[in-house]
Write a protein that holds these residues in place. Sequence first.
Motif, PDB file in Angstrom:
ATOM      1  N   TRP A 195       0.808  -1.211   0.000  1.00 52.88           N
ATOM      2  CA  TRP A 195       0.000   0.000   0.000  1.00 52.88           C
ATOM      3  C   TRP A 195       0.842   1.261   0.000  1.00 52.88           C
ATOM      4  N   PRO A 255       3.279   3.897  -1.742  1.00 49.59           N
ATOM      5  CA  PRO A 255       3.516   4.232  -3.159  1.00 49.59           C
ATOM      6  C   PRO A 255       4.912   3.797  -3.595  1.00 49.59           C
ATOM      7  N   HIS A 288       8.720   1.330 -11.571  1.00 48.74           N
ATOM      8  CA  HIS A 288       8.321   2.731 -11.403  1.00 48.74           C
ATOM      9  C   HIS A 288       9.357   3.688 -11.999  1.00 48.74           C
ATOM     10  N   GLN A 347       4.678   3.885 -14.382  1.00 44.73           N
ATOM     11  CA  GLN A 347       4.247   4.201 -13.021  1.00 44.73           C
ATOM     12  C   GLN A 347       2.884   3.582 -12.723  1.00 44.73           C
ATOM     13  N   GLN A 348       1.993   3.612 -13.714  1.00 43.70           N
ATOM     14  CA  GLN A 348       0.691   2.967 -13.546  1.00 43.70           C
ATOM     15  C   GLN A 348       0.830   1.443 -13.482  1.00 43.70           C
ATOM     16  N   SER A 363       3.410  -0.184 -12.231  1.00 41.60           N
ATOM     17  CA  SER A 363       3.920  -0.525 -10.898  1.00 41.60           C
ATOM     18  C   SER A 363       2.821  -0.461  -9.842  1.00 41.60           C
ATOM     19  N   THR A 364       1.935   0.517  -9.957  1.00 43.29           N
ATOM     20  CA  THR A 364       0.826   0.607  -9.016  1.00 43.29           C
ATOM     21  C   THR A 364      -0.137  -0.566  -9.171  1.00 43.29           C
ATOM     22  N   ASP A 420       1.369  -3.643  -7.630  1.00 44.85           N
ATOM     23  CA  ASP A 420       1.232  -3.571  -6.176  1.00 44.85           C
ATOM     24  C   ASP A 420      -0.149  -4.039  -5.718  1.00 44.85           C
ATOM     25  N   LYS A 421      -1.186  -3.576  -6.370  1.00 45.84           N
ATOM     26  CA  LYS A 421      -2.547  -3.970  -5.992  1.00 45.84           C
ATOM     27  C   LYS A 421      -2.772  -5.465  -6.207  1.00 45.84           C
TER      28      LYS A 421
END
Length: 264
Positions: A116, A118, A181, A233-234, A236-237, A240-241
């Motif tokens: 969670w 960043p 990222h 960057q999107q 990598s996010t 993560d989710k």
Amino acid sequence: MITSDGTVDYAPDGLSTHYCHFDTTLFPFDTQTCDIIVAPWFSDANKLVLKNLSLEYFGTNTNEVWDVIGNQTQIDEYYNNSVVFKLTIKRKPRYYLTYILLPLVMMAVLNLSVFWLPPHSGEKLSLSITVLLSLYVLLITINDLLPVSSDTTPLLTICTCCLIFISTLSTMVTVFVVRLHQYKYRPVPPWVIKFLRLGKQNQRNKHLAAPRQEPPLSESLSESLSMPLPTWQQVSTAVDKLSFFVFLTVECLITLSIAILYAA
């Protein structure tokens, strides 16, 4: 002590140490049974009369770690006319619940909280490595509380090793996410966009940001062609989710399996 009828009561005192084989599979909710064998070494078994005494005759003191839940004695006439004391003890789990199980649950939650943070946060990788080292320290603490044995392995140790393995994988995933990222040398491949559904996410974000209108068909086609591609960057996010839900599922399955084994 010699009585008037010639009976001699000989009660020698002394301090002896007895060793029992412990099955620590259910630690810290385990129950152990110790067999204490008292047999004559220098006396003739035919001239020795043994009484069926209980451990209450000798008295039992309270202990901070164990509760005595049962004891019984039996005369073993085939083994040198000996007396076997069977002592059943149960471990008090309150101490271990406070100093082992509760920190273990907290470490499992912290292990998930890594995803969670960043990706551009510098504490993301530091938190993951800290949780991993804390689990190693907790495993060493558990091993210090248990006798050295290769016959049985506590379920709590197996659970801790599984969490260490999961924490190691999460650290590797965190390194990969931080690398993604910062990557900017080539565009995102189409299969990554399709797998992570980043195209639909961009469309949804654009519709939420803009007022609701019904554009003509030509404008809609031009907008879809001019829509910017997802960035790393999107990606990598999104990784993560996805990792959060995968690791959450794995930890829940491990916890459920350990609970079923304890209950069985």
